[in-house]
Structures are given as C-alpha cells and as structure tokens.
Motif scaffolding. Structure first.
Motif, PDB file in Angstrom:
ATOM      1  N   PHE A 132     -30.469  50.545 -51.482  1.00 41.17           N
ATOM      2  CA  PHE A 132     -30.786  51.478 -50.401  1.00 41.17           C
ATOM      3  C   PHE A 132     -31.104  52.861 -50.955  1.00 41.17           C
ATOM      4  CE2 PHE A 132     -29.692  54.778 -47.371  1.00 41.17           C
ATOM      5  CZ  PHE A 132     -30.395  54.379 -46.249  1.00 41.17           C
ATOM      6  N   ILE A 133     -30.277  53.353 -51.848  1.00 41.75           N
ATOM      7  CA  ILE A 133     -30.471  54.688 -52.421  1.00 41.75           C
ATOM      8  C   ILE A 133     -31.789  54.762 -53.187  1.00 41.75           C
ATOM      9  CG2 ILE A 133     -29.575  56.345 -54.117  1.00 41.75           C
ATOM     10  CD1 ILE A 133     -28.004  56.344 -51.533  1.00 41.75           C
ATOM     11  N   ASP A 134     -32.120  53.682 -53.891  1.00 43.28           N
ATOM     12  CA  ASP A 134     -33.383  53.663 -54.636  1.00 43.28           C
ATOM     13  C   ASP A 134     -34.597  53.755 -53.714  1.00 43.28           C
ATOM     14  OD1 ASP A 134     -32.096  53.532 -57.059  1.00 43.28           O
ATOM     15  OD2 ASP A 134     -32.465  51.391 -57.398  1.00 43.28           O
ATOM     16  N   GLY A 135     -34.385  53.450 -52.441  1.00 44.54           N
ATOM     17  CA  GLY A 135     -35.493  53.516 -51.481  1.00 44.54           C
ATOM     18  C   GLY A 135     -35.610  54.854 -50.771  1.00 44.54           C
ATOM     19  N   THR A 136     -34.863  55.863 -51.240  1.00 44.11           N
ATOM     20  CA  THR A 136     -34.891  57.175 -50.567  1.00 44.11           C
ATOM     21  C   THR A 136     -35.841  58.161 -51.247  1.00 44.11           C
ATOM     22  OG1 THR A 136     -32.954  57.983 -51.820  1.00 44.11           O
ATOM     23  CG2 THR A 136     -32.528  56.885 -49.700  1.00 44.11           C
ATOM     24  N   ILE A 137     -36.844  57.673 -51.932  1.00 36.81           N
ATOM     25  CA  ILE A 137     -37.833  58.552 -52.564  1.00 36.81           C
ATOM     26  C   ILE A 137     -38.552  59.436 -51.533  1.00 36.81           C
ATOM     27  CG2 ILE A 137     -39.927  58.657 -53.983  1.00 36.81           C
ATOM     28  CD1 ILE A 137     -37.418  57.783 -55.511  1.00 36.81           C
ATOM     29  N   PRO A 138     -38.939  58.897 -50.365  1.00 35.21           N
ATOM     30  CA  PRO A 138     -39.591  59.779 -49.374  1.00 35.21           C
ATOM     31  C   PRO A 138     -38.697  60.948 -48.953  1.00 35.21           C
ATOM     32  CG  PRO A 138     -39.959  57.478 -48.814  1.00 35.21           C
ATOM     33  CD  PRO A 138     -38.958  57.484 -49.919  1.00 35.21           C
ATOM     34  N   GLN A 139     -37.400  60.683 -48.788  1.00 34.72           N
ATOM     35  CA  GLN A 139     -36.474  61.748 -48.417  1.00 34.72           C
ATOM     36  C   GLN A 139     -36.316  62.762 -49.557  1.00 34.72           C
ATOM     37  OE1 GLN A 139     -35.716  58.354 -47.861  1.00 34.72           O
ATOM     38  NE2 GLN A 139     -36.371  58.595 -45.743  1.00 34.72           N
ATOM     39  N   TRP A 140     -36.370  62.274 -50.778  1.00 35.69           N
ATOM     40  CA  TRP A 140     -36.304  63.149 -51.958  1.00 35.69           C
ATOM     41  C   TRP A 140     -37.551  64.029 -52.034  1.00 35.69           C
ATOM     42  CZ3 TRP A 140     -39.231  62.254 -56.700  1.00 35.69           C
ATOM     43  CH2 TRP A 140     -38.908  63.155 -57.723  1.00 35.69           C
ATOM     44  N   LEU A 141     -38.709  63.424 -51.846  1.00 37.33           N
ATOM     45  CA  LEU A 141     -39.968  64.181 -51.887  1.00 37.33           C
ATOM     46  C   LEU A 141     -40.016  65.229 -50.779  1.00 37.33           C
ATOM     47  CD1 LEU A 141     -42.485  61.286 -52.655  1.00 37.33           C
ATOM     48  CD2 LEU A 141     -41.855  63.172 -54.183  1.00 37.33           C
ATOM     49  N   GLY A 142     -39.436  64.912 -49.635  1.00 35.97           N
ATOM     50  CA  GLY A 142     -39.432  65.852 -48.517  1.00 35.97           C
ATOM     51  C   GLY A 142     -38.252  66.805 -48.526  1.00 35.97           C
ATOM     52  N   ALA A 143     -37.391  66.716 -49.546  1.00 35.66           N
ATOM     53  CA  ALA A 143     -36.197  67.570 -49.670  1.00 35.66           C
ATOM     54  C   ALA A 143     -35.339  67.530 -48.402  1.00 35.66           C
ATOM     55  CB  ALA A 143     -36.602  69.004 -50.006  1.00 35.66           C
TER      56      ALA A 143
END
Length: 201
Positions: A94-105
C-alpha cells in the motif's frame, strides 16, 4: 460537538487482532482530544491469489484505505505486525503505491506516528517501527514517538517503545493488550491528536 473535526487516519494491517487492538486504543486516545476524530482504515492482503479474488470491500471491520483518506487526514498513525523486522507485505504494498500523494506533497508537514505487534519479545519491533518511519519521512511528515514522561514506558514488561506503541502476543497469539500497552497506545494517539491541533492552529 465540532462540526468540522480534524480527521486523523489510523491506518493498520492486522491478521490476528493484535495490531487492530492497538489501532483501536490509539483511536481512543485521538478522540480524547476535543476537535479530533479517528478514522480507522485497513489494507487488503496481498498476493497473486488475493489480488484476483479479494473483495473490494472487507467482509467486516474497518474499510480499506483510499487515496482521499490520505489527502484529507490531518495526521496519520500507521500500524503493522512485525515481519522479520519490517512491516507486513500488505502494508508495504500500500505504501509503495502512494507515489501520487508524494508527488503532490499531500502528507507533507502533517504529524505521524507508528505502531506494531510481534509474537516474541525480541521479535524485531523497534526495527519495524523505524523502517515504517522511512517512507513517512520521504513524504515530509513530522514523526512523533512516545516520550519517557509516560511512566508506563519505564516499567512495561511486554510491549512499548519510545519509537511507538507495540504489543507482544506471545507464541500462543494473545491479542489482548496489557495495561501498559493500552496506556501507551492511548497516550500515543492523544499526543498525535494534540500535535495535529497545534499544527492546524
């Protein structure tokens, strides 16, 4: 009652109930702080078979986490059982799939805390908690632990670390928390909520 409470996400994975019980106690601590609401969410099991047959809605318990849960939370408590000194594969997936949230800060600047459970006393709890912090640091989150001003931290004979609440289930799989484990999980949730309130102000 506050019509717009701060929503604090308690995101966990639990197979035998121990991590779930920690999550519930952390949620109680969160909701002891005026103006805060705990939102319990879980993640599905992960494997080639599970992804093919797993229901999109859990049969019971907390709903599965969605992207909006991360975007709209004021703080995050992240919990997983210990797997060889690391978080369980389902949570890591699940955490590995949070790239969009990371990119959007989307999580940047929000407070976070972590919790875990294991079957043995020296089962890798602290390394699991530390490894769970790493992706949260990448997200720009502000990590909160449990200070030694919490007296239960100094005399617990089971779970409980300065890195986060924990539970020792034993090889017989006791899911019930000890008094000290309950006290520390509650204190951790309360501290997280208090930080969220201060940052929101």
């Amino acid at each position: 009652m506050n019509p717009n409470p701060l929503k604090i996400l308690v995101l966990f994975y639990s197979q035998h109930g121990s991590t779930l019980n920690l999550a519930r106690q952390i949620a109680r601590g969160i909701e002891s702080v005026p103006g805060c609401e705990a939102v319990l969410r879980t993640v599905p099991k992960v494997s080639a078979v599970c992804e093919a047959v797993e229901s999109s809605v859990p049969e019971q318990g907390a709903p599965y986490a969605e992207a909006d849960d991360l975007k709209h939370c004021a703080a995050l408590a992240l919990g997983s059982p210990t797997r060889f000194g690391n978080m369980a594969a389902a949570m890591k997936y699940f955490i590995d799939g949070t790239i969009p949230q990371w990119l959007g800060a989307e999580l940047s600047g929000k407070p976070a805390t972590v919790f875990t459970s294991s079957s043995s006393l020296h089962g890798g709890q602290e390394s699991t908690l530390l490894s769970m912090m790493l992706p949260l640091l990448h997200h720009g989150m502000i990590i909160s632990g449990i200070p030694f001003s919490e007296s239960a931290l100094g005399h617990t004979q089971s779970g409980g670390t300065p890195y986060g609440a924990s539970h020792v289930a034993g090889h017989e799989g006791r899911a019930a928390l000890t008094d000290e484990e309950n006290e520390l999980a509650f204190a951790q949730g309360k501290r997280l909520a208090e930080l969220a309130v201060k940052l929101a102000a």
